[in-house]
Design a protein around this motif. Structure first.
Motif, mmCIF file in Angstrom:
data_model
loop_
_atom_site.group_PDB
_atom_site.id
_atom_site.type_symbol
_atom_site.label_atom_id
_atom_site.label_comp_id
_atom_site.label_asym_id
_atom_site.label_seq_id
_atom_site.Cartn_x
_atom_site.Cartn_y
_atom_site.Cartn_z
ATOM 1 N N THR D 26 0.853 -1.202 0.000
ATOM 2 C CA THR D 26 0.000 0.000 0.000
ATOM 3 C C THR D 26 0.879 1.239 0.000
ATOM 4 O O THR D 26 2.077 1.172 0.308
ATOM 5 N N VAL D 27 0.270 2.363 -0.323
ATOM 6 C CA VAL D 27 0.985 3.644 -0.297
ATOM 7 C C VAL D 27 1.541 3.884 1.104
ATOM 8 O O VAL D 27 2.709 4.270 1.261
ATOM 9 N N LEU D 51 0.078 16.178 2.221
ATOM 10 C CA LEU D 51 0.500 15.493 0.987
ATOM 11 C C LEU D 51 -0.670 14.877 0.244
ATOM 12 O O LEU D 51 -1.690 14.524 0.833
ATOM 13 N N ARG D 52 -0.492 14.733 -1.049
ATOM 14 C CA ARG D 52 -1.432 14.005 -1.888
ATOM 15 C C ARG D 52 -0.646 12.923 -2.613
ATOM 16 O O ARG D 52 0.575 13.043 -2.788
ATOM 17 N N LEU D 59 -5.324 10.161 -8.848
ATOM 18 C CA LEU D 59 -5.323 10.624 -7.477
ATOM 19 C C LEU D 59 -5.986 9.573 -6.593
ATOM 20 O O LEU D 59 -7.045 9.047 -6.926
ATOM 21 N N THR D 60 -5.367 9.257 -5.449
ATOM 22 C CA THR D 60 -5.958 8.247 -4.579
ATOM 23 C C THR D 60 -5.610 8.591 -3.136
ATOM 24 O O THR D 60 -5.216 9.719 -2.852
ATOM 25 N N GLU D 71 3.863 3.524 -11.404
ATOM 26 C CA GLU D 71 4.408 4.723 -10.776
ATOM 27 C C GLU D 71 3.523 5.272 -9.667
ATOM 28 O O GLU D 71 2.305 5.208 -9.724
ATOM 29 N N VAL D 72 4.216 5.775 -8.632
ATOM 30 C CA VAL D 72 3.542 6.388 -7.493
ATOM 31 C C VAL D 72 4.122 7.788 -7.364
ATOM 32 O O VAL D 72 5.343 7.968 -7.444
ATOM 33 N N ALA D 73 3.270 8.788 -7.208
ATOM 34 C CA ALA D 73 3.749 10.167 -7.120
ATOM 35 C C ALA D 73 3.256 10.832 -5.844
ATOM 36 O O ALA D 73 2.100 10.634 -5.439
#
Lengths: 146, 81, 146, 81
Positions: D26-27, D51-52, D59-60, D71-73
């Motif tokens: 998970t993030v 943060l986002r 967007l999550t 990719e994760v930003a």
């Protein structure tokens, strides 16, 4: 604040581009343009009658009310009269404000009042027939929100 | 005073403007006077809810005073924009 | 529907004039333009960073949602990135609809979502200082009305 | 997977993008892993409410799965328009 009532077409692109141009303190500009609509495809001419003298007075009063009510950097109202064809631009308003909320609300206010309080009347010519456009109840109702 | 007519009111009455000498003190009294003149006036002023009035270029209502007014205008609801 | 993300300036007057031009079935056109604002008079440059790829996706999704939600004839979104000076136009949206209510609401919806959901970040350079513009709570709150 | 940083998150971490091999699913787990790396990560991820996050350009939230993500930003709240 500028209010223009004229028969000739106006240059919407140039008016939009020139409005509040060079102002560094206004972050938001909104324009509304009304166009001669021909949904059925039979319209030959839209003719707009107006009440010279009262038209300018009414539009200036509406524009001044918007300036008093919202924080605006500038306001523009242009409205034509006389005959025009489908797709032609009838009128425009423009508002400039620091933030978008004021610019949007003032533009909607101008349009709501202009629709029901400025002395213009539209007549549609289609084929051999001509008929006056009826006022819409929802245009009158729109005023209650202000 | 000058009395002006616009849109279908103008068409029904058959002229855009006329000079009228009147002793009416309100718009409603003026309308009564006009209605009594000729059928075309009676027809134009048959339904006041379909009409709007301006005295000296300010929108007002049929109870408004016209004493001292220079011009009174009758027309249907506006349809600009 | 057209979504453009670019570094170069865009010609606001030409875009506004060309948008929905010649459409005879749309009576109402609304535009919103965002301008680099310098209230204090010390701003030298506004720099806009973005997330290439996601930016286009996000703007297209927002524009599509507007098209699904209102009866629109056309939608345009242009947003710049990179450095720009005070008074320069950052972005614009335009909406065309049969009636003004749809055109206004859709333009406000586009702006509300674009503000808080499209990956752009503003950095202000003034004198020797540079600072990231903070998101405003009222921009996030604006989404609750939709 | 590619991890991207924008605006002050990018400045605080000191790079726009890096390739990371992770077993996080998970993030939030990925954030824990990054925080443990170096002070600059701990500083950037100190307050998650500021943060986002986007996974594969959508967007999550921080509970989102990153299994299979390309990719994760991470970035601050957006300020476009």
């Amino acid at each position: 604040m500028r209010v223009v009532v004229q028969q000739e077409p106006f240059d919407y692109g140039a008016e939009a581009a020139g409005f509040a141009d060079g102002r560094h303190d206004m972050g938001a500009v909104v324009t509304f343009t009304g166009v001669v609509r021909d949904v059925a495809g039979g319209l030959s001419t839209m003719e707009i009658e107006h009440y010279p003298g009262m038209t300018e007075r009414a539009l200036e009063k509406i524009a001044q009310e918007a300036v008093d009510r919202w924080s605006l950097g500038d306001v523009l109202v242009i409205h034509r009269f006389g005959p025009m064809g489908p797709g032609e631009k009838i009128m425009m308003v423009a508002t400039a404000a620091r933030h978008r909320k004021d610019a949007f609300e003032a533009a909607e206010y101008l349009m709501d009042y202009l629709k029901s309080r400025a002395p213009f009347w539209k007549k549609e010519h289609a084929g051999g027939d001509a008929s006056w456009v009826a006022a819409r109840d929802e245009d009158e109702d729109a005023l209650t929100r202000w | 005073m000058d009395v002006l007519y616009f849109a279908w009111v103008r068409e029904r009455i058959g002229q855009p403007k006329e000079r009228i000498e009147t002793t009416a003190t309100t718009v409603a009294e003026l309308v009564q006077e006009l209605r009594a003149r000729e059928d075309r006036y009676a027809a134009a002023f048959a339904d006041l809810s379909a009409l709007r009035v301006a005295v000296d270029q300010d929108l007002t209502d049929f109870d408004a005073s016209i004493t001292g007014a220079r011009e009174v205008a009758f027309f249907p609801p506006m349809t600009g924009g």
